[in-house]
Design an enzyme around this catalytic site. Structure first.
Site, PDB file in Angstrom:
ATOM      1  N   GLY A 179      -5.380  25.968 -22.018  1.00  0.00           N
ATOM      2  CA  GLY A 179      -5.138  24.645 -21.436  1.00  0.00           C
ATOM      3  C   GLY A 179      -6.400  23.825 -21.671  1.00  0.00           C
ATOM      4  O   GLY A 179      -7.383  23.994 -20.954  1.00  0.00           O
ATOM      5  N   VAL A 235      -9.485  19.750 -17.001  1.00  0.00           N
ATOM      6  CA  VAL A 235     -10.305  20.835 -16.437  1.00  0.00           C
ATOM      7  C   VAL A 235     -10.779  21.750 -17.569  1.00  0.00           C
ATOM      8  O   VAL A 235     -11.962  22.099 -17.659  1.00  0.00           O
ATOM      9  CB  VAL A 235      -9.519  21.661 -15.393  1.00  0.00           C
ATOM     10  CG1 VAL A 235     -10.361  22.837 -14.903  1.00  0.00           C
ATOM     11  CG2 VAL A 235      -9.097  20.792 -14.211  1.00  0.00           C
ATOM     12  N   GLY A 236      -9.847  22.117 -18.456  1.00  0.00           N
ATOM     13  CA  GLY A 236     -10.157  23.087 -19.495  1.00  0.00           C
ATOM     14  C   GLY A 236     -11.227  22.607 -20.462  1.00  0.00           C
ATOM     15  O   GLY A 236     -12.175  23.345 -20.781  1.00  0.00           O
ATOM     16  N   ASP A 286      -4.542  25.395 -26.630  1.00  0.00           N
ATOM     17  CA  ASP A 286      -3.565  24.507 -26.009  1.00  0.00           C
ATOM     18  C   ASP A 286      -2.342  24.419 -26.912  1.00  0.00           C
ATOM     19  O   ASP A 286      -2.436  24.691 -28.113  1.00  0.00           O
ATOM     20  CB  ASP A 286      -4.157  23.103 -25.797  1.00  0.00           C
ATOM     21  CG  ASP A 286      -3.441  22.311 -24.706  1.00  0.00           C
ATOM     22  OD1 ASP A 286      -4.031  22.119 -23.621  1.00  0.00           O
ATOM     23  OD2 ASP A 286      -2.275  21.896 -24.925  1.00  0.00           O
ATOM     24  N   ARG A 312       2.062  17.841 -10.519  1.00  0.00           N
ATOM     25  CA  ARG A 312       3.283  17.357  -9.874  1.00  0.00           C
ATOM     26  C   ARG A 312       3.496  15.882 -10.196  1.00  0.00           C
ATOM     27  O   ARG A 312       2.597  15.070 -10.059  1.00  0.00           O
ATOM     28  CB  ARG A 312       3.136  17.552  -8.365  1.00  0.00           C
ATOM     29  CG  ARG A 312       4.405  17.330  -7.608  1.00  0.00           C
ATOM     30  CD  ARG A 312       4.302  18.100  -6.315  1.00  0.00           C
ATOM     31  NE  ARG A 312       5.060  17.497  -5.258  1.00  0.00           N
ATOM     32  CZ  ARG A 312       5.026  17.918  -4.005  1.00  0.00           C
ATOM     33  NH1 ARG A 312       4.249  18.915  -3.669  1.00  0.00           N
ATOM     34  NH2 ARG A 312       5.741  17.356  -3.076  1.00  0.00           N
ATOM     35  N   ARG A 322       7.966  20.335  -4.760  1.00  0.00           N
ATOM     36  CA  ARG A 322       6.940  21.359  -4.864  1.00  0.00           C
ATOM     37  C   ARG A 322       7.516  22.618  -5.534  1.00  0.00           C
ATOM     38  O   ARG A 322       6.881  23.272  -6.336  1.00  0.00           O
ATOM     39  CB  ARG A 322       6.442  21.672  -3.451  1.00  0.00           C
ATOM     40  CG  ARG A 322       5.235  22.540  -3.384  1.00  0.00           C
ATOM     41  CD  ARG A 322       5.156  23.190  -2.036  1.00  0.00           C
ATOM     42  NE  ARG A 322       6.379  23.929  -1.766  1.00  0.00           N
ATOM     43  CZ  ARG A 322       6.582  24.709  -0.727  1.00  0.00           C
ATOM     44  NH1 ARG A 322       5.664  24.796   0.181  1.00  0.00           N
ATOM     45  NH2 ARG A 322       7.706  25.361  -0.555  1.00  0.00           N
ATOM     46  N   VAL A 362      -6.718  28.849 -12.584  1.00  0.00           N
ATOM     47  CA  VAL A 362      -7.052  27.553 -11.989  1.00  0.00           C
ATOM     48  C   VAL A 362      -5.773  26.749 -11.712  1.00  0.00           C
ATOM     49  O   VAL A 362      -5.740  25.870 -10.860  1.00  0.00           O
ATOM     50  CB  VAL A 362      -7.991  26.756 -12.933  1.00  0.00           C
ATOM     51  CG1 VAL A 362      -8.350  25.406 -12.346  1.00  0.00           C
ATOM     52  CG2 VAL A 362      -9.258  27.538 -13.237  1.00  0.00           C
ATOM     53  N   HIS A 370      -5.605  27.689  -1.098  1.00  0.00           N
ATOM     54  CA  HIS A 370      -6.035  26.380  -1.573  1.00  0.00           C
ATOM     55  C   HIS A 370      -4.930  25.407  -1.221  1.00  0.00           C
ATOM     56  O   HIS A 370      -3.871  25.419  -1.804  1.00  0.00           O
ATOM     57  CB  HIS A 370      -6.226  26.459  -3.089  1.00  0.00           C
ATOM     58  CG  HIS A 370      -6.830  25.251  -3.691  1.00  0.00           C
ATOM     59  ND1 HIS A 370      -7.946  24.639  -3.189  1.00  0.00           N
ATOM     60  CD2 HIS A 370      -6.481  24.536  -4.781  1.00  0.00           C
ATOM     61  CE1 HIS A 370      -8.261  23.601  -3.946  1.00  0.00           C
ATOM     62  NE2 HIS A 370      -7.377  23.516  -4.920  1.00  0.00           N
TER      63      HIS A 370
HETATM   64  N1  APR Z   1      -0.008  27.034 -23.254  1.00  0.00           N
HETATM   65  C1  APR Z   1      -1.213  26.422 -23.365  1.00  0.00           C
HETATM   66  N2  APR Z   1      -1.501  25.212 -22.827  1.00  0.00           N
HETATM   67  C2  APR Z   1      -0.521  24.616 -22.137  1.00  0.00           C
HETATM   68  C3  APR Z   1       0.768  25.191 -21.958  1.00  0.00           C
HETATM   69  C4  APR Z   1       0.996  26.460 -22.547  1.00  0.00           C
HETATM   70  N3  APR Z   1       2.177  27.086 -22.427  1.00  0.00           N
HETATM   71  N4  APR Z   1       1.500  24.327 -21.219  1.00  0.00           N
HETATM   72  C5  APR Z   1       0.727  23.281 -20.924  1.00  0.00           C
HETATM   73  N5  APR Z   1      -0.498  23.430 -21.488  1.00  0.00           N
HETATM   74  C6  APR Z   1      -1.636  22.530 -21.469  1.00  0.00           C
HETATM   75  C7  APR Z   1      -1.269  21.051 -21.593  1.00  0.00           C
HETATM   76  O1  APR Z   1      -0.948  20.714 -22.926  1.00  0.00           O
HETATM   77  C8  APR Z   1      -2.530  20.375 -21.070  1.00  0.00           C
HETATM   78  O2  APR Z   1      -3.422  20.040 -22.120  1.00  0.00           O
HETATM   79  O3  APR Z   1      -2.325  22.592 -20.222  1.00  0.00           O
HETATM   80  C9  APR Z   1      -3.166  21.436 -20.169  1.00  0.00           C
HETATM   81  C10 APR Z   1      -3.288  20.998 -18.712  1.00  0.00           C
HETATM   82  O4  APR Z   1      -4.216  19.987 -18.685  1.00  0.00           O
HETATM   83  P1  APR Z   1      -4.098  18.641 -17.786  1.00  0.00           P
HETATM   84  O5  APR Z   1      -2.688  18.201 -17.781  1.00  0.00           O
HETATM   85  O6  APR Z   1      -5.179  17.723 -18.222  1.00  0.00           O
HETATM   86  O7  APR Z   1      -4.384  19.199 -16.303  1.00  0.00           O
HETATM   87  P2  APR Z   1      -5.817  19.445 -15.617  1.00  0.00           P
HETATM   88  O8  APR Z   1      -6.241  18.230 -14.893  1.00  0.00           O
HETATM   89  O9  APR Z   1      -6.748  20.045 -16.607  1.00  0.00           O
HETATM   90  O10 APR Z   1      -5.423  20.540 -14.518  1.00  0.00           O
HETATM   91  C11 APR Z   1      -5.036  21.828 -14.902  1.00  0.00           C
HETATM   92  O11 APR Z   1      -5.771  22.827 -12.887  1.00  0.00           O
HETATM   93  O12 APR Z   1      -6.582  21.930 -10.936  1.00  0.00           O
HETATM   94  C12 APR Z   1      -5.467  22.475 -11.564  1.00  0.00           C
HETATM   95  O13 APR Z   1      -3.615  21.384 -10.481  1.00  0.00           O
HETATM   96  C13 APR Z   1      -4.348  21.461 -11.664  1.00  0.00           C
HETATM   97  O14 APR Z   1      -2.683  23.015 -12.369  1.00  0.00           O
HETATM   98  C14 APR Z   1      -3.562  22.006 -12.823  1.00  0.00           C
HETATM   99  C15 APR Z   1      -4.640  22.635 -13.692  1.00  0.00           C
END
Ligand code: APR
Length: 308
Positions: A9, A13-14, A33, A82, A88, A118, A175
């Site tokens: 991901g 965050v990632g 990703d 969400r 939820r 995470v 959390h």
């Molecule tokens: N495999 C790999 N990556 C994936 C997959 C998958 N099957 N499905 C979704 N993703 C990727 C998305 O393409 C996206 O780039 O996960 C990433 C999530 O990133 P964001 O949408 O930017 O979310 P982010 O703010 O990083 O939060 C990630 O952390 O704090 C928690 O609630 C938050 O669950 C969320 C997570």
């Protein structure tokens, strides 16, 4: 040989975590990703900051798992947030699908890794990752408490106009709304918090901490927090890869500790090279124990929705 940290991901965050790990200069980083080219672009960008900042970490982006093979740590941030109109339970089921598929691949390619989750809802997703991976409990944990504690410490330091370094605090539980900030065991330069902040004001700070994630979401309008979350994961990675044995609140698998059995809940844990090396058992008051139990019940309910 350098350590290897994979982040699945490469979203907010990632990718921020990828940057933070690269800057530590003790591990190579793989950003994975599903979005084509995006993790490759972010990885290259982070790599190209190396000559300026002076790190040699190798940073790779990928849409597959081959490059992630034999990682020492895999952080799972993949999932969706969400969206308006989404219940939820819908969110849980969507992220359940994503985390299941990701953890299956991770377990196959990095069978000896330590898994840090995470993705929200956090405690339920760690429980899922534990089940799907088949890893021992020492090698599966979730990041929540470090972030919640960081928020609590920030607000306490602001309130008392002191350095955040002088503020020690603990937040237990799941959390979410049911987290349990432990004011009684929190201190500023060794002085217990209740001696420094009146009870009523302290309660307001505790409530702000519990709503810390929502406060950021409301300000950002879209997306959720990522600077403090990624910093919090980094601290866990530091303690594991450098075998520092720091004690910090993490979502870990309990088997009787705190009277909770077979469930991931946030409690203080010692993190070292083997992962979760010890669950620290604090003596809780009746009220605190009840609040922790309520928090555990909330996690159990989410697990019920997933049917695992
Ligand atoms: N495999 C790999 N990556 C994936 C997959 C998958 N099957 N499905 C979704 N993703 C990727 C998305 O393409 C996206 O780039 O996960 C990433 C999530 O990133 P964001 O949408 O930017 O979310 P982010 O703010 O990083 O939060 C990630 O952390 O704090 C928690 O609630 C938050 O669950 C969320 C997570």
């Amino acid at each position: 040989m350098r350590s290897k940290v994979t982040v699945v991901g490469a979203g907010f965050v990632g990718s921020t975590l990828g940057q933070r790990v690269a800057e530590r200069d003790y591990a190579d980083v793989v950003l994975m990703d599903v979005v084509p080219d995006m993790p490759q672009g972010k990885a290259l960008d982070i790599l190209e900051a190396g000559p300026v900042l002076g790190y040699d970490s190798l940073v790779i982006g990928t849409n597959g798992y081959d490059e992630t093979a034999n990682s020492d740590i895999v952080v799972v941030t993949s999932g969706i947030a969400r969206k308006p109109g989404m219940s939820r339970d819908d969110l849980i089921r969507t992220n359940q699908g994503i985390v299941t598929q990701v953890v299956q691949e991770v377990a196959k390619h990095s069978p000896n890794a330590i898994l840090i989750c995470v993705t929200n809802p956090l405690d339920a997703m760690v429980q899922l990752a534990y089940k799907v991976s088949g890893f021992p409990k020492q090698r599966v944990l979730g990041m929540a408490g470090v972030l919640d504690t960081a928020r609590f410490r920030t607000f306490i330091a602001q309130e008392l106009n002191v350095s955040v370094r002088d503020v020690q605090a603990f937040v237990l539980g799941g959390h979410g709304d049911t987290m349990v900030p432990l004011a009684r065991l929190s201190t500023v330069a060794g002085v217990p918090l209740p001696e420094l902040i009146p009870a009523e004001r302290l309660q307001q700070i505790v409530e702000r901490t519990a709503n810390g994630g929502a406060e950021i979401v409301n300000l950002l309008k879209q997306g959720s927090a990522y600077y403090a979350p990624s910093a919090s994961v980094l601290q866990m990675i530091d303690s594991i890869l450098l075998d520092k044995k720091m004690i910090m609140p993490c979502s870990v698998y309990l088997e009787g500790e705190y009277g909770i059995n077979g469930l991931f809940v946030g409690v203080p844990a010692k993190l070292g090279a083997k992962g979760v090396e010890e669950v620290i058992q604090l003596k809780l008051t009746e009220d605190e124990r009840a609040a922790l139990q309520k928090s555990a019940d909330a996690v159990r309910e989410l697990i019920g929705v997933m049917g695992i």
